[in-house]
Scaffold this motif. Sequence first.
Motif, PDB file in Angstrom:
ATOM      1  N   MET A   2       0.508  24.430  84.587  1.00  0.00           N
ATOM      2  CA  MET A   2      -0.471  25.347  83.972  1.00  0.00           C
ATOM      3  C   MET A   2      -0.366  26.724  84.623  1.00  0.00           C
ATOM      4  N   SER A   3      -0.343  27.767  83.787  1.00  0.00           N
ATOM      5  CA  SER A   3      -0.224  29.129  84.304  1.00  0.00           C
ATOM      6  C   SER A   3      -1.594  29.775  84.479  1.00  0.00           C
ATOM      7  N   ASN A   4      -1.884  30.219  85.696  1.00  0.00           N
ATOM      8  CA  ASN A   4      -3.125  30.936  85.973  1.00  0.00           C
ATOM      9  C   ASN A   4      -2.885  32.435  86.138  1.00  0.00           C
ATOM     10  N   TYR A   5      -1.687  32.876  85.774  1.00  0.00           N
ATOM     11  CA  TYR A   5      -1.317  34.288  85.920  1.00  0.00           C
ATOM     12  C   TYR A   5      -1.524  35.019  84.600  1.00  0.00           C
ATOM     13  N   PHE A   6      -2.358  36.048  84.618  1.00  0.00           N
ATOM     14  CA  PHE A   6      -2.657  36.831  83.417  1.00  0.00           C
ATOM     15  C   PHE A   6      -2.522  38.326  83.706  1.00  0.00           C
ATOM     16  N   ASP A   7      -1.440  38.681  84.408  1.00  0.00           N
ATOM     17  CA  ASP A   7      -1.214  40.085  84.763  1.00  0.00           C
ATOM     18  C   ASP A   7       0.213  40.510  84.422  1.00  0.00           C
ATOM     19  N   TYR A   8       0.695  40.052  83.271  1.00  0.00           N
ATOM     20  CA  TYR A   8       2.072  40.331  82.860  1.00  0.00           C
ATOM     21  C   TYR A   8       2.306  41.798  82.526  1.00  0.00           C
ATOM     22  N   ALA A   9       1.251  42.556  82.254  1.00  0.00           N
ATOM     23  CA  ALA A   9       1.428  43.986  82.012  1.00  0.00           C
ATOM     24  C   ALA A   9       1.732  44.719  83.312  1.00  0.00           C
ATOM     25  N   ALA A  10       1.364  44.101  84.446  1.00  0.00           N
ATOM     26  CA  ALA A  10       1.687  44.688  85.748  1.00  0.00           C
ATOM     27  C   ALA A  10       3.123  44.372  86.130  1.00  0.00           C
ATOM     28  N   THR A  11       3.505  43.101  86.002  1.00  0.00           N
ATOM     29  CA  THR A  11       4.886  42.688  86.247  1.00  0.00           C
ATOM     30  C   THR A  11       5.067  41.262  85.757  1.00  0.00           C
ATOM     31  N   CYS A  12       6.310  40.923  85.463  1.00  0.00           N
ATOM     32  CA  CYS A  12       6.640  39.589  84.978  1.00  0.00           C
ATOM     33  C   CYS A  12       7.554  38.880  85.969  1.00  0.00           C
TER      34      CYS A  12
ATOM     35  N   ASP B 201       4.749  78.258  72.109  1.00  0.00           N
ATOM     36  CA  ASP B 201       5.470  78.005  73.366  1.00  0.00           C
ATOM     37  C   ASP B 201       5.349  76.547  73.822  1.00  0.00           C
ATOM     38  N   THR B 202       4.913  75.642  72.923  1.00  0.00           N
ATOM     39  CA  THR B 202       4.848  74.223  73.275  1.00  0.00           C
ATOM     40  C   THR B 202       6.262  73.647  73.282  1.00  0.00           C
ATOM     41  N   VAL B 203       6.697  73.218  74.451  1.00  0.00           N
ATOM     42  CA  VAL B 203       8.047  72.675  74.612  1.00  0.00           C
ATOM     43  C   VAL B 203       8.076  71.179  74.371  1.00  0.00           C
ATOM     44  N   LEU B 204       7.071  70.479  74.917  1.00  0.00           N
ATOM     45  CA  LEU B 204       7.136  69.024  74.956  1.00  0.00           C
ATOM     46  C   LEU B 204       5.781  68.387  74.691  1.00  0.00           C
ATOM     47  N   VAL B 205       5.795  67.323  73.911  1.00  0.00           N
ATOM     48  CA  VAL B 205       4.649  66.435  73.757  1.00  0.00           C
ATOM     49  C   VAL B 205       5.066  65.086  74.330  1.00  0.00           C
ATOM     50  N   SER B 206       4.265  64.566  75.266  1.00  0.00           N
ATOM     51  CA  SER B 206       4.568  63.277  75.890  1.00  0.00           C
ATOM     52  C   SER B 206       3.421  62.306  75.632  1.00  0.00           C
ATOM     53  N   ILE B 207       3.663  61.343  74.743  1.00  0.00           N
ATOM     54  CA  ILE B 207       2.644  60.368  74.353  1.00  0.00           C
ATOM     55  C   ILE B 207       3.245  58.966  74.427  1.00  0.00           C
ATOM     56  N   GLN B 208       2.599  58.088  75.182  1.00  0.00           N
ATOM     57  CA  GLN B 208       3.096  56.718  75.311  1.00  0.00           C
ATOM     58  C   GLN B 208       3.039  55.995  73.975  1.00  0.00           C
ATOM     59  N   HIS B 209       3.864  54.962  73.827  1.00  0.00           N
ATOM     60  CA  HIS B 209       3.847  54.187  72.589  1.00  0.00           C
ATOM     61  C   HIS B 209       2.713  53.166  72.613  1.00  0.00           C
ATOM     62  N   VAL B 210       2.628  52.377  73.697  1.00  0.00           N
ATOM     63  CA  VAL B 210       1.568  51.377  73.851  1.00  0.00           C
ATOM     64  C   VAL B 210       0.848  51.609  75.170  1.00  0.00           C
ATOM     65  N   ASN B 211      -0.474  51.597  75.122  1.00  0.00           N
ATOM     66  CA  ASN B 211      -1.245  51.798  76.343  1.00  0.00           C
ATOM     67  C   ASN B 211      -1.257  50.536  77.195  1.00  0.00           C
ATOM     68  N   GLY B 212      -1.054  50.708  78.489  1.00  0.00           N
ATOM     69  CA  GLY B 212      -0.958  49.583  79.396  1.00  0.00           C
ATOM     70  C   GLY B 212      -2.285  49.002  79.842  1.00  0.00           C
TER      71      GLY B 212
END
Length: 387
Positions: A1-11, A137-148
């Motif tokens: 049985m898996s009690n680990y629920f922090d896969y967004a932190a690391t796998c 003068d906007t060079v770059l837009v940086s937007i994540q795809h999925v929020n962690g």
Amino acid sequence: MSNYFDYAATCPIDEEALEAYIKAAREFYGNTSSLHDTGTKAEVLLSHCRQTLADLLEVNKEGVYFTSGGTESNLLAIEGLMKAGKGNHMITSDAEHSSVKNSAKRLQAEGYEVSLVPLSKEGTIDVNELEKLMREDTVLVSIQHVNGDIGTIQPIKRIREVCDKWGALLHSDCVQSFGKVELNSIIPCLDSFSLSSHKVYGPKGAGALYINPSVSFQPFLPNGTHEAGVRAGTVNTPGIAAFTTAAAKSIRELHKRQSKIESLKREFLTALNDIRNHVTVVCESVNSVPIIGICMHGLEGQWVMLEANRRGYAFSTGSACQTGRGGFPSILTAVGLNEEEAKSFIRLSFSHDQTSEDILGIVDCLKEIVAEYAVLSSQIEKPAFYK
């Protein structure tokens, strides 16, 4: 049985990826920049990994650069692309990973201007507000795809349309989406994006950055000899081999994994009904993103996390890169939560390897914690769901 629920932190590392790591470490140990046969052998493997990843992403291999992970990839992209443009302005959001925020702060210290686009209560970028922030003068837009932290998916195609109107570049942190949601439809919209190995069951210390070869930019550190000069330091060949193996497996099994995650999330939300008056699911939706954010009414999120840990369960109060100092993810206030609500936040993240038994176990754990708090608060009767 898996009690680990922090896969967004690391796998945990996948067995096939681990085997690839061991084989590469033993047999392809040469420095890829060395001209002797041992170095050439390692370079051939590195080239194969680059082509494999490019094929998975359906991009030109000339734009694929291997890095130490998502943080370095974001830094290299933002520094390179901002200084490639003629303007002085960057747009990002409060939902971003700390590596993007810290890169933006560094640019501000150098005299660049940075604007933050607000989010809707659903946790997505307000595209109309983005349009208002755009400048000549906007060079770059940086937007994540999925929020962690809460798992929301940003409307990359609509953001691209706005960028095209103003001639701005678009970078996206795809660390939490790669291997979880389909990327090939949004990749043509991006000038650059970041990936991380250990989020797709590869080893830590490896990742990738893609920058469209049509974009001319200067590397962050000049005169580098590795990765076409884009980054300095000896390439982590075993880590890259294992990352590529894990990435290929995650794409090969994407639809099966997505179906499993969606099923697990439905089971979790259904099982949570017994204590729905004690919790609020932040930006609730059943999709293949293996992340659910919850506010525990009247409880401190860190206390809930520690109580769960005492019972053998592992989850977090948000991204490990920004909540370790007793704070809470900034996206929570950005989507309209007050500070008290934000402090009650916990994040659970799932794996396709988990079972219904695992889901019922974590929900029972949360029920016990809520019930224990009720008893500690001197309520006369324990809640009906208390076992």
